[in-house]
Design an enzyme around this catalytic site. Structure first.
Site, PDB file in Angstrom:
ATOM      1  N   LYS A   1       0.859  -1.178   0.000  1.00 48.10           N
ATOM      2  CA  LYS A   1       0.000   0.000   0.000  1.00 48.10           C
ATOM      3  C   LYS A   1       0.901   1.235   0.000  1.00 48.10           C
ATOM      4  O   LYS A   1       1.945   1.242   0.664  1.00 48.10           O
ATOM      5  CB  LYS A   1      -0.870  -0.021   1.263  1.00 48.10           C
ATOM      6  N   SER A  59      -9.626   1.711   3.126  1.00 51.45           N
ATOM      7  CA  SER A  59      -8.801   2.474   2.228  1.00 51.45           C
ATOM      8  C   SER A  59      -7.770   1.645   1.468  1.00 51.45           C
ATOM      9  O   SER A  59      -7.214   2.135   0.481  1.00 51.45           O
ATOM     10  CB  SER A  59      -8.076   3.560   3.029  1.00 51.45           C
ATOM     11  N   SER A 107      -9.804  -0.538   7.315  1.00 49.53           N
ATOM     12  CA  SER A 107      -9.265  -0.459   5.956  1.00 49.53           C
ATOM     13  C   SER A 107      -8.545  -1.678   5.412  1.00 49.53           C
ATOM     14  O   SER A 107      -8.196  -1.706   4.242  1.00 49.53           O
ATOM     15  CB  SER A 107      -8.330   0.736   5.849  1.00 49.53           C
TER      16      SER A 107
HETATM   17  N1  GLN Z   1     -13.256   4.440   6.910  1.00 49.62           N
HETATM   18  C1  GLN Z   1     -12.463   4.815   8.023  1.00 49.62           C
HETATM   19  C2  GLN Z   1     -11.915   6.216   7.845  1.00 49.62           C
HETATM   20  O1  GLN Z   1     -12.134   6.758   6.824  1.00 49.62           O
HETATM   21  C3  GLN Z   1     -11.339   3.838   8.265  1.00 49.62           C
HETATM   22  C4  GLN Z   1     -10.219   4.006   7.315  1.00 49.62           C
HETATM   23  C5  GLN Z   1      -9.017   3.209   7.696  1.00 49.62           C
HETATM   24  O2  GLN Z   1      -9.101   2.194   8.359  1.00 49.62           O
HETATM   25  N2  GLN Z   1      -7.848   3.687   7.274  1.00 49.62           N
HETATM   26  O3  GLN Z   1     -11.302   6.749   8.696  1.00 49.62           O
END
Ligand code: GLN
Length: 507
Positions: A79, A154, A178
């Site tokens: 990532k 994400s 994410s």
């Molecule tokens: N959807 C959550 C956020 O936008 C979690 C994202 C994540 O785990 N990086 O913060």
């Protein structure tokens, strides 16, 4: 399809490499070609063939000397929030669009030392903020199962690359879901380990008390291999955990205990999960949950029962409150973490400006995307004098209650918890554009785990009945340091089901 896709698991590919049936270089070349051929998915942000091929050559040399590390020649990808020497690291933000780190993240260097070959850097939501991978400054990632549907976020590039067969495994990060959400929506397996188990050194920071890295792959067994390599104490991360209670352990290693967990399950033949108490939280199964997901989980629970597990009703009363608590704490931490992008030391700088303050504020306004700006505004607000007690402190109190809910379930009722990952599947790219906070509500099943720092994973457990079926994920939540047990239970499930083996091509 790339050569590695003929191998069902990391261990079978490793055997072929060790038996010289195939070389790391051939694997890497075909994976690079495949990754470049699937630019439609927008899963990869940076590909540097020379760096990849150099890693592959080193793996082949080690294999030739019979000194190969456990992942020698295995194609993976990171990532784009893990900093990498040589490759750009952007966190999918314009503000870091040309940033090249002078050092590697611990996760990156550990995988490199283990011989893994990186095919490139993967698209994600900007700074990890999002749950559909629609918030990347470099465009959304497309779901390999359906190009108009979000892959989850994400870590959407990480899940899409595995689902499309471009790499054997990938790295992701999970701040509030994410790793688990994209794993679920792309039909692959992914684990977020206990907070502190995997070093955050060299991970572009979002919410530091929540961020945790974890691997994605098709099989739970492959996750074991990756987690084994990336976990363990790191003196460069101040929240990295050191296990020092077990004398026989190499100091500083978190014992994954996968094999022990598997052995413990052998007590009754044919019923490997005999006696395992699976908690099913009633708050996870309400009107908000899509029927097809509820049904798929019901079927999965029957499979677990047939393996000997017992299902118990549990309650996690603060489930809904985890949304406001998380969306105060995570933006608060983000607003602080993102203050380092000042256009002075590194990162994007606006073309024309007046004084220093003007330079920083214009650069930030142009360099950050709308969701990141929204989070910085919320985070700054809740930390302001006068609002701190009402929002931030209150959110921290709720966080403690969420922890207590899980601890009560684990201490009194169950060994692990099963539930959905997302309330819905099939969200179209751009669907919530008019209402950005709608996405926040869809994190309801993943945020509590993150607030509590617990380990959790997502594994495929079925498909929708649509004309173009979409994968459905199942969440397994364990108590602290029980990732070995989670992985062992997931592995048992995957021995008797084949959801994780389906690919978008053979659908
Ligand atoms: N959807 C959550 C956020 O936008 C979690 C994202 C994540 O785990 N990086 O913060």
């Amino acid at each position: 399809m790339p050569l590695h896709s003929e191998f069902d698991s990391i261990s079978s590919l490793r055997n072929a490499l060790r038996d010289r049936k195939i070389s790391a270089l051939e694997i890497a070349q075909s994976a690079l070609e495949a990754a470049q051929g699937r630019s439609d998915l927008n899963a990869f942000l940076h590909i540097e063939p020379e760096l990849t091929l150099a890693q592959a050559r080193r793996a082949d040399e080690a294999l030739a000397r019979n000194e190969a590390a456990p992942l020698a020649g295995i194609p993976i990808a990171h990532k784009d929030v893990f900093v990498t020497k040589g490759w750009r690291t952007t966190a999918a933000s314009k503000i870091l669009q040309n940033y090249v780190s002078p050092f590697d993240a611990t996760v990156v260097s550990r995988l490199e030392e283990a011989g893994a070959v990186s095919i490139g850097k993967l698209n994600c939501d900007e700074f990890g903020m999002g749950s559909g991978n629609e918030n990347s400054a470099f465009g959304p990632v497309r779901n390999p199962w359906h190009a108009d549907v979000v892959p989850g976020g994400s870590s959407g590039g990480s899940a899409a690359a595995v689902a499309a067969g471009l790499v054997m495994a990938s790295t992701g990060t999970d701040t509030g879901g994410s790793v688990r959400q994209p794993a679920a929506l792309c039909g692959v397996s992914g684990i977020k380990p206990t907070y502190g188990t995997v070093s955050r050194f060299g991970i572009v920071a979002y919410g530091s008390s929540l961020d945790q890295a974890g691997p994605l792959a098709r099989h739970a067994r492959d996750l074991v291999e990756l987690l084994d390599v990336i976990s363990g104490f790191d003196p460069q991360d101040s929240t990295s955990l050191m296990m020092c209670d077990e004398a026989e352990n190499e100091p500083g290693r978190i014992r994954l205990d996968f094999d022990a967990a598997v052995q413990r399950q052998e007590v009754v033949a044919g019923r490997p999960l005999e006696g395992l108490r699976i908690g099913v939280p009633r708050e996870y199964f309400n009107e908000g949950l899509d029927n097809q997901i509820a049904q798929a989980i019901e079927e999965a629970l029957k499979v677990f029962e047939s393996l000997g597990a017992k299902r118990v009703d549990v309650s996690l009363p603060r489930t809904r409150l985890s949304i406001p608590a998380y969306y105060v704490i995570a933006p608060a931490e983000a607003s602080s973490n993102l203050s380092r992008y000042d256009a002075v030391r590194y990162g994007y700088r606006t073309a024309s400006y007046g004084d220093l303050e003007d330079m920083t504020s214009r650069s930030r306004a142009e360099g950050f995307g709308p969701e990141v700006i929204r989070r910085i505004l919320v985070g700054t607000y809740v930390l302001c004098h006068g609002y701190y007690d009402a929002y931030y402190l209150q959110a921290q109190r709720v966080r403690r209650m969420v922890v207590n809910d899980f601890q009560q379930a684990f201490s009194e009722h169950c060994d692990l918890i099963i539930g959905p990952v997302t309330p819905k599947v099939g969200k179209l790219i751009g669907e919530n554009r008019a209402d950005p906070t709608a996405d926040w509500l869809a994190d309801v099943y993943t945020l509590g785990v993150s607030l509590a720092g617990l380990p959790a994973m997502s594994i495929p457990c079925g498909f929708t009945a649509d004309q173009r079926p979409l994968p459905i994920g199942l969440q397994l939540i364990g108590n602290y340091f029980q990732e070995g047990q989670l992985l062992a239970v997931a592995d048992r499930f995957q021995q008797v089901t084949d959801w994780h083996q389906r690919t978008p091509e053979q659908r």
